[in-house]
Design a protein around this motif. Sequence first.
Motif, PDB file in Angstrom:
ATOM      1  N   ASP A 146       5.994   7.105   4.187  1.00  0.00           N
ATOM      2  CA  ASP A 146       6.240   6.342   3.364  1.00  0.00           C
ATOM      3  C   ASP A 146       6.602   6.515   1.803  1.00  0.00           C
ATOM      4  N   LEU A 147       6.592   7.876   1.424  1.00  0.00           N
ATOM      5  CA  LEU A 147       6.745   8.433   0.239  1.00  0.00           C
ATOM      6  C   LEU A 147       7.765   9.561   0.042  1.00  0.00           C
ATOM      7  N   ILE A 148       8.584   9.408  -0.712  1.00  0.00           N
ATOM      8  CA  ILE A 148       9.462  10.601  -0.925  1.00  0.00           C
ATOM      9  C   ILE A 148       9.531  11.105  -2.135  1.00  0.00           C
ATOM     10  N   VAL A 149       9.269  12.332  -2.373  1.00  0.00           N
ATOM     11  CA  VAL A 149       9.028  13.021  -3.570  1.00  0.00           C
ATOM     12  C   VAL A 149      10.186  14.086  -3.893  1.00  0.00           C
ATOM     13  N   THR A 150      10.874  13.507  -5.255  1.00  0.00           N
ATOM     14  CA  THR A 150      11.953  14.542  -5.530  1.00  0.00           C
ATOM     15  C   THR A 150      11.920  14.495  -7.071  1.00  0.00           C
ATOM     16  N   GLY A 151      12.971  15.406  -7.407  1.00  0.00           N
ATOM     17  CA  GLY A 151      13.092  15.479  -8.927  1.00  0.00           C
ATOM     18  C   GLY A 151      14.190  14.260  -9.446  1.00  0.00           C
ATOM     19  N   ARG A 158       0.846  -1.202  -0.070  1.00  0.00           N
ATOM     20  CA  ARG A 158       0.018   0.107   0.068  1.00  0.00           C
ATOM     21  C   ARG A 158       1.004   1.352  -0.014  1.00  0.00           C
ATOM     22  N   ILE A 159       0.303   2.214  -0.547  1.00  0.00           N
ATOM     23  CA  ILE A 159       1.152   3.528  -0.681  1.00  0.00           C
ATOM     24  C   ILE A 159      -0.067   4.667   0.257  1.00  0.00           C
ATOM     25  N   ALA A 160       0.683   4.576   1.454  1.00  0.00           N
ATOM     26  CA  ALA A 160      -0.512   5.295   2.384  1.00  0.00           C
ATOM     27  C   ALA A 160      -0.156   6.770   1.885  1.00  0.00           C
ATOM     28  N   ALA A 161       0.908   7.197   2.024  1.00  0.00           N
ATOM     29  CA  ALA A 161       1.167   8.862   1.754  1.00  0.00           C
ATOM     30  C   ALA A 161       0.505   9.652   2.621  1.00  0.00           C
ATOM     31  N   ASP A 162       0.120   9.157   3.861  1.00  0.00           N
ATOM     32  CA  ASP A 162      -0.448  10.018   4.686  1.00  0.00           C
ATOM     33  C   ASP A 162       0.829  11.121   5.211  1.00  0.00           C
ATOM     34  N   THR A 163       1.933  10.781   5.345  1.00  0.00           N
ATOM     35  CA  THR A 163       3.240  11.509   5.689  1.00  0.00           C
ATOM     36  C   THR A 163       4.170  11.552   4.461  1.00  0.00           C
ATOM     37  N   VAL A 164       4.514  12.480   3.818  1.00  0.00           N
ATOM     38  CA  VAL A 164       5.151  12.739   2.736  1.00  0.00           C
ATOM     39  C   VAL A 164       6.421  13.483   2.837  1.00  0.00           C
ATOM     40  N   ILE A 165       7.483  13.065   2.439  1.00  0.00           N
ATOM     41  CA  ILE A 165       9.065  14.005   2.512  1.00  0.00           C
ATOM     42  C   ILE A 165       9.326  14.511   1.122  1.00  0.00           C
ATOM     43  N   VAL A 166       9.442  15.782   0.809  1.00  0.00           N
ATOM     44  CA  VAL A 166       9.474  16.448  -0.202  1.00  0.00           C
ATOM     45  C   VAL A 166      11.183  16.796  -0.351  1.00  0.00           C
ATOM     46  N   GLY A 167      11.631  16.171  -1.135  1.00  0.00           N
ATOM     47  CA  GLY A 167      13.483  16.846  -1.495  1.00  0.00           C
ATOM     48  C   GLY A 167      13.167  18.023  -2.215  1.00  0.00           C
ATOM     49  N   TRP A 168      13.527  18.990  -1.819  1.00  0.00           N
ATOM     50  CA  TRP A 168      13.523  20.385  -2.639  1.00  0.00           C
ATOM     51  C   TRP A 168      14.624  20.906  -2.871  1.00  0.00           C
ATOM     52  N   LYS A 169      14.908  21.263  -4.069  1.00  0.00           N
ATOM     53  CA  LYS A 169      16.086  22.032  -4.598  1.00  0.00           C
ATOM     54  C   LYS A 169      15.432  23.199  -5.529  1.00  0.00           C
ATOM     55  N   ASP A 170      16.373  24.370  -5.694  1.00  0.00           N
ATOM     56  CA  ASP A 170      15.706  25.387  -6.910  1.00  0.00           C
ATOM     57  C   ASP A 170      16.134  24.578  -8.152  1.00  0.00           C
ATOM     58  N   SER A 171      15.429  23.713  -8.790  1.00  0.00           N
ATOM     59  CA  SER A 171      15.713  23.071 -10.125  1.00  0.00           C
ATOM     60  C   SER A 171      14.470  22.836 -10.652  1.00  0.00           C
ATOM     61  N   ARG A 172      14.532  22.712 -12.300  1.00  0.00           N
ATOM     62  CA  ARG A 172      13.303  22.491 -12.969  1.00  0.00           C
ATOM     63  C   ARG A 172      12.843  21.046 -12.618  1.00  0.00           C
ATOM     64  N   GLU A 173      13.783  20.105 -12.330  1.00  0.00           N
ATOM     65  CA  GLU A 173      13.301  18.863 -12.044  1.00  0.00           C
ATOM     66  C   GLU A 173      12.199  18.748 -10.664  1.00  0.00           C
ATOM     67  N   THR A 190      -3.678  15.419  -0.179  1.00  0.00           N
ATOM     68  CA  THR A 190      -4.504  14.438   0.415  1.00  0.00           C
ATOM     69  C   THR A 190      -3.491  13.760   1.741  1.00  0.00           C
ATOM     70  N   ALA A 191      -2.395  14.374   1.830  1.00  0.00           N
ATOM     71  CA  ALA A 191      -1.413  13.780   2.741  1.00  0.00           C
ATOM     72  C   ALA A 191      -1.557  14.482   4.212  1.00  0.00           C
ATOM     73  N   LYS A 192      -1.808  13.841   5.119  1.00  0.00           N
ATOM     74  CA  LYS A 192      -1.810  14.529   6.489  1.00  0.00           C
ATOM     75  C   LYS A 192      -0.861  15.258   7.073  1.00  0.00           C
ATOM     76  N   GLN A 193       0.512  15.019   6.590  1.00  0.00           N
ATOM     77  CA  GLN A 193       1.596  15.818   6.931  1.00  0.00           C
ATOM     78  C   GLN A 193       2.831  15.887   5.570  1.00  0.00           C
ATOM     79  N   VAL A 194       3.156  17.051   5.336  1.00  0.00           N
ATOM     80  CA  VAL A 194       4.133  17.167   4.289  1.00  0.00           C
ATOM     81  C   VAL A 194       5.190  17.981   4.801  1.00  0.00           C
ATOM     82  N   THR A 195       6.229  17.245   4.560  1.00  0.00           N
ATOM     83  CA  THR A 195       7.557  18.129   5.240  1.00  0.00           C
ATOM     84  C   THR A 195       8.659  18.199   4.165  1.00  0.00           C
ATOM     85  N   VAL A 196       8.991  19.461   3.720  1.00  0.00           N
ATOM     86  CA  VAL A 196       9.699  19.819   2.769  1.00  0.00           C
ATOM     87  C   VAL A 196      11.152  20.054   3.113  1.00  0.00           C
TER      88      VAL A 196
END
Length: 275
Positions: A239-244, A149-164, A178-184
Amino acid sequence: MEIREILVHLDIDQFSPALVDCAVDLAHRFKAALVGHSAAEPATIGAGYDGAAAVAVYYEHEQRAIESRLEDLERQFRSAVPSDIQVTWRGRTAQPNASAAMTARCADLIVTGSNFGARNPNPQRSIDTGELLVKAGRPVLIAGMGLERIAADTVIVGWKDSREARRAVVDALPFLKTAKQVTVATIHEGDFADEKTSLDDVLAWMRRHGIEPRGDVQPATAGGAAETLEALAKERGADLIVTGGYGHGRMREWLFGGMTRDLLSDRTVHRFMSN
């Protein structure tokens, strides 16, 4: 960005019930249709004039075996997907990466397993996740090994100032909203003031989209940016990491930067990437 059709790529040599379960869960969440996909092509064998007939026989045998296996996978896939989800199937005798990238034109998101960095990969029977990320023109969600399962209730976003990274946060909006908590998290690499300004801008952008994120500039651990994000995900229960998907070079062989390469290789967490 809305997710209305999800392409789920299945390795021809190993049906993954957990991967299909992940895709089904997402289809229910976003009211999306599923497109099952798998592909392989016969091995190329060189032979002289005298061996041409034998090679032709071998090629035909391999092609029939692939077609039979694709039929089996289709049956397994369709039986694993509940009847309330619209399903189509694309099985092809073709190079897997090329076929998956072509089929991605009908999808909003690609879901696939973790096989980046596998030993002795066979490009005629399995995809290269990194190559798919570059060529598909769609976000790729690489499911963690064995996670159903991909709950994605808590999501980590790896941010840098880039197109990707800009592309990734836009593509990931359905998950972030839809996430309950997003950390950038911005990994400190140079000018702290510029990094903080960039981070504040993306946090404000997310708030305008109805997301309430938290964020900070994080010092990199000894293991680098990927390990820092993975440790943060573990700490926050994400359980989910978002990055370029970052790389360098314009040659046919696209070279990944360290963070992207390390995240692609990690099989303990789901990873959402855009290029």
